[in-house]
Design a protein around this motif. Structure first.
Motif, PDB file in Angstrom:
ATOM      1  N   GLU A   1       0.853  -1.175   0.000  1.00 21.76           N
ATOM      2  CA  GLU A   1       0.000   0.000   0.000  1.00 21.76           C
ATOM      3  C   GLU A   1       0.897   1.236   0.000  1.00 21.76           C
ATOM      4  OE1 GLU A   1      -3.431   2.069   2.815  1.00 21.76           O
ATOM      5  OE2 GLU A   1      -2.096   0.558   3.676  1.00 21.76           O
ATOM      6  N   VAL A   2       0.673   2.145  -0.946  1.00 20.83           N
ATOM      7  CA  VAL A   2       1.457   3.376  -1.011  1.00 20.83           C
ATOM      8  C   VAL A   2       0.804   4.403  -0.091  1.00 20.83           C
ATOM      9  CG1 VAL A   2       2.367   5.204  -2.489  1.00 20.83           C
ATOM     10  CG2 VAL A   2       2.172   2.877  -3.374  1.00 20.83           C
ATOM     11  N   VAL A   3       1.575   4.887   0.874  1.00 20.94           N
ATOM     12  CA  VAL A   3       1.098   5.888   1.831  1.00 20.94           C
ATOM     13  C   VAL A   3       2.062   7.068   1.800  1.00 20.94           C
ATOM     14  CG1 VAL A   3      -0.015   4.162   3.312  1.00 20.94           C
ATOM     15  CG2 VAL A   3       2.355   4.861   3.778  1.00 20.94           C
ATOM     16  N   PHE A   4       1.666   8.162   2.441  1.00 19.44           N
ATOM     17  CA  PHE A   4       2.553   9.322   2.475  1.00 19.44           C
ATOM     18  C   PHE A   4       2.632   9.891   3.877  1.00 19.44           C
ATOM     19  CE2 PHE A   4      -1.639  11.040   1.547  1.00 19.44           C
ATOM     20  CZ  PHE A   4      -1.723  12.148   2.386  1.00 19.44           C
ATOM     21  N   THR A   5       3.702  10.631   4.113  1.00 20.00           N
ATOM     22  CA  THR A   5       3.852  11.378   5.348  1.00 20.00           C
ATOM     23  C   THR A   5       4.237  12.802   4.990  1.00 20.00           C
ATOM     24  OG1 THR A   5       5.000  11.569   7.465  1.00 20.00           O
ATOM     25  CG2 THR A   5       6.256  10.605   5.665  1.00 20.00           C
ATOM     26  N   THR A   6       3.555  13.747   5.617  1.00 20.80           N
ATOM     27  CA  THR A   6       3.883  15.155   5.423  1.00 20.80           C
ATOM     28  C   THR A   6       4.620  15.699   6.639  1.00 20.80           C
ATOM     29  OG1 THR A   6       1.744  15.839   6.317  1.00 20.80           O
ATOM     30  CG2 THR A   6       1.899  15.577   3.922  1.00 20.80           C
TER      31      THR A   6
ATOM     32  N   MET B   1       7.669  10.186   1.031  1.00 21.12           N
ATOM     33  CA  MET B   1       8.012  11.348   1.844  1.00 21.12           C
ATOM     34  C   MET B   1       7.809  12.605   1.004  1.00 21.12           C
ATOM     35  SD  MET B   1      10.886   9.947   4.351  1.00 21.12           S
ATOM     36  CE  MET B   1      10.100  10.890   5.601  1.00 21.12           C
ATOM     37  N   THR B   2       7.112  13.596   1.566  1.00 21.59           N
ATOM     38  CA  THR B   2       6.825  14.810   0.811  1.00 21.59           C
ATOM     39  C   THR B   2       7.911  15.867   0.945  1.00 21.59           C
ATOM     40  OG1 THR B   2       5.489  15.685   2.619  1.00 21.59           O
ATOM     41  CG2 THR B   2       4.330  14.458   0.877  1.00 21.59           C
ATOM     42  N   GLN B   3       8.862  15.691   1.862  1.00 19.37           N
ATOM     43  CA  GLN B   3       9.967  16.644   1.939  1.00 19.37           C
ATOM     44  C   GLN B   3      10.696  16.628   0.601  1.00 19.37           C
ATOM     45  OE1 GLN B   3       9.428  14.158   4.132  1.00 19.37           O
ATOM     46  NE2 GLN B   3      10.164  14.664   6.161  1.00 19.37           N
ATOM     47  N   PRO B   4      11.143  17.778   0.116  1.00 19.56           N
ATOM     48  CA  PRO B   4      11.767  17.807  -1.216  1.00 19.56           C
ATOM     49  C   PRO B   4      13.118  17.100  -1.296  1.00 19.56           C
ATOM     50  CG  PRO B   4      11.754  19.985  -0.222  1.00 19.56           C
ATOM     51  CD  PRO B   4      10.974  19.103   0.682  1.00 19.56           C
ATOM     52  N   MET B   5      13.883  17.051  -0.206  1.00 16.75           N
ATOM     53  CA  MET B   5      15.192  16.392  -0.246  1.00 16.75           C
ATOM     54  C   MET B   5      15.300  15.400   0.904  1.00 16.75           C
ATOM     55  SD  MET B   5      19.041  17.948   0.021  1.00 16.75           S
ATOM     56  CE  MET B   5      18.914  18.931  -1.447  1.00 16.75           C
ATOM     57  N   VAL B   6      15.741  14.201   0.580  1.00 12.37           N
ATOM     58  CA  VAL B   6      15.879  13.149   1.588  1.00 12.37           C
ATOM     59  C   VAL B   6      17.248  12.505   1.428  1.00 12.37           C
ATOM     60  CG1 VAL B   6      14.944  10.942   2.394  1.00 12.37           C
ATOM     61  CG2 VAL B   6      13.390  12.730   1.622  1.00 12.37           C
TER      62      VAL B   6
ATOM     63  N   GLY C   1       9.065  -0.105   1.227  1.00 12.36           N
ATOM     64  CA  GLY C   1       9.781   0.669   0.218  1.00 12.36           C
ATOM     65  C   GLY C   1       9.718   2.140   0.559  1.00 12.36           C
ATOM     66  N   LEU C   2      10.526   2.939  -0.135  1.00 15.37           N
ATOM     67  CA  LEU C   2      10.599   4.378   0.106  1.00 15.37           C
ATOM     68  C   LEU C   2      10.536   5.115  -1.225  1.00 15.37           C
ATOM     69  CD1 LEU C   2      11.122   6.757   2.082  1.00 15.37           C
ATOM     70  CD2 LEU C   2      13.571   6.395   1.652  1.00 15.37           C
ATOM     71  N   ILE C   3       9.689   6.147  -1.300  1.00 13.20           N
ATOM     72  CA  ILE C   3       9.578   6.992  -2.492  1.00 13.20           C
ATOM     73  C   ILE C   3       9.900   8.426  -2.084  1.00 13.20           C
ATOM     74  CG2 ILE C   3       8.057   7.854  -4.308  1.00 13.20           C
ATOM     75  CD1 ILE C   3       6.344   5.316  -3.890  1.00 13.20           C
TER      76      ILE C   3
ATOM     77  N   ASP D   1      13.372  10.782  -7.764  1.00 11.02           N
ATOM     78  CA  ASP D   1      13.027  11.558  -8.964  1.00 11.02           C
ATOM     79  C   ASP D   1      11.551  11.379  -9.321  1.00 11.02           C
ATOM     80  OD1 ASP D   1      15.640  12.382  -9.013  1.00 11.02           O
ATOM     81  OD2 ASP D   1      16.244  10.993 -10.578  1.00 11.02           O
ATOM     82  N   ILE D   2      10.727  11.273  -8.290  1.00 14.68           N
ATOM     83  CA  ILE D   2       9.275  11.145  -8.435  1.00 14.68           C
ATOM     84  C   ILE D   2       8.643  12.449  -7.938  1.00 14.68           C
ATOM     85  CG2 ILE D   2       7.226   9.929  -7.515  1.00 14.68           C
ATOM     86  CD1 ILE D   2       8.820   8.192  -9.410  1.00 14.68           C
ATOM     87  N   ASP D   3       7.613  12.924  -8.611  1.00 12.52           N
ATOM     88  CA  ASP D   3       6.876  14.087  -8.142  1.00 12.52           C
ATOM     89  C   ASP D   3       6.004  13.623  -6.970  1.00 12.52           C
ATOM     90  OD1 ASP D   3       5.220  16.245  -7.645  1.00 12.52           O
ATOM     91  OD2 ASP D   3       4.835  16.665  -9.768  1.00 12.52           O
ATOM     92  N   THR D   4       6.572  13.680  -5.771  1.00  9.74           N
ATOM     93  CA  THR D   4       5.887  13.133  -4.591  1.00  9.74           C
ATOM     94  C   THR D   4       4.661  13.948  -4.205  1.00  9.74           C
ATOM     95  OG1 THR D   4       7.423  14.314  -3.135  1.00  9.74           O
ATOM     96  CG2 THR D   4       7.948  12.012  -3.678  1.00  9.74           C
ATOM     97  N   ARG D   5       4.651  15.219  -4.552  1.00  9.47           N
ATOM     98  CA  ARG D   5       3.461  16.024  -4.232  1.00  9.47           C
ATOM     99  C   ARG D   5       2.282  15.608  -5.105  1.00  9.47           C
ATOM    100  NH1 ARG D   5       4.560  20.038  -0.486  1.00  9.47           N
ATOM    101  NH2 ARG D   5       6.789  20.227  -0.127  1.00  9.47           N
ATOM    102  N   MET D   6       2.533  15.349  -6.388  1.00  9.23           N
ATOM    103  CA  MET D   6       1.465  14.877  -7.270  1.00  9.23           C
ATOM    104  C   MET D   6       1.010  13.478  -6.830  1.00  9.23           C
ATOM    105  SD  MET D   6       1.077  14.487 -11.431  1.00  9.23           S
ATOM    106  CE  MET D   6       2.788  14.219 -11.660  1.00  9.23           C
ATOM    107  N   LEU D   7       1.950  12.617  -6.493  1.00  9.37           N
ATOM    108  CA  LEU D   7       1.608  11.274  -6.021  1.00  9.37           C
ATOM    109  C   LEU D   7       0.785  11.362  -4.740  1.00  9.37           C
ATOM    110  CD1 LEU D   7       1.835   8.193  -6.144  1.00  9.37           C
ATOM    111  CD2 LEU D   7       4.072   8.393  -5.028  1.00  9.37           C
ATOM    112  N   THR D   8       1.191  12.222  -3.819  1.00 13.31           N
ATOM    113  CA  THR D   8       0.455  12.392  -2.564  1.00 13.31           C
ATOM    114  C   THR D   8      -0.957  12.895  -2.811  1.00 13.31           C
ATOM    115  OG1 THR D   8       2.483  12.778  -1.327  1.00 13.31           O
ATOM    116  CG2 THR D   8       0.450  13.638  -0.358  1.00 13.31           C
ATOM    117  N   LYS D   9      -1.101  13.838  -3.702  1.00 12.67           N
ATOM    118  CA  LYS D   9      -2.421  14.366  -4.036  1.00 12.67           C
ATOM    119  C   LYS D   9      -3.316  13.261  -4.607  1.00 12.67           C
ATOM    120  CE  LYS D   9      -4.579  18.213  -6.417  1.00 12.67           C
ATOM    121  NZ  LYS D   9      -4.413  19.343  -7.301  1.00 12.67           N
TER     122      LYS D   9
END
Length: 152
Positions: free
Chosen positions: A45-50, A71-76, A105-107, A138-146
């Motif tokens: 299951e793909v989940v997100f954390t802000t 992860m929605t932070q821009p740099m990890v 997994g981690l995105i 290199d994934i648009d995590t904000r679009m994925l989160t939305k």
């Protein structure tokens, strides 16, 4: 003296990730990025954390067991990962929520394979390899989160 110098370091993965990898969602959406950490396909299951808590704490949080964490932070990865063997006065991992990564997994948007922190013992990518966890950057995590928030 016991002083440590702060230095910029790289993990075993001294080159930016270059292997292409994809995430496929139930609705047919596909996101293409680059693989880092352990190179293996996983399901979950793909989940997100802000939250602004660190990636080491999030990955070792048992509530993410079996989930692919976005992860929605821009740099990890920019501050590396502390020594996994340091325990606190109660015998618990000092810098982690538990003694292993619970996420499957981690995105991330931007994975920094160079890290710099006085307390770092390794890179995030090396830690993921050590634990057998794939990472995707290199994934648009904000679009994925939305998309996840709107469609589940």
């Amino acid at each position: 003296s016991g002083a440590r110098l702060m230095a910029t370091q790289s993990g075993d993965d001294t080159q930016r990730p270059s292997a292409l990898a994809k995430i496929h969602l139930e609705d047919g959406s596909t996101f293409t990025g680059r693989s880092f950490g352990h190179h293996e396909s996983v399901e979950g299951e793909v989940v997100f954390t802000t939250g602004m808590v660190g990636y080491t704490e999030s990955l070792t949080d048992p509530s993410y067991q079996g989930q692919i964490l976005t992860m929605t932070q821009p740099m990890v990865g920019n501050y590396g990962v502390p020594d996994r063997n340091v325990m606190d006065e109660y015998g618990l991992p000092k810098y982690f929520e538990s003694n292993k990564i619970h996420a499957t997994g981690l995105i991330v948007q931007d994975y920094s394979h160079h890290y710099s922190h006085w307390n770092a013992a390794s890179s995030l990518g090396d830690w993921l390899k050590e634990e057998g966890i794939p990472g995707l950057c290199d994934i648009d995590t904000r679009m994925l989160t939305k998309k996840i928030r709107e469609k589940g």
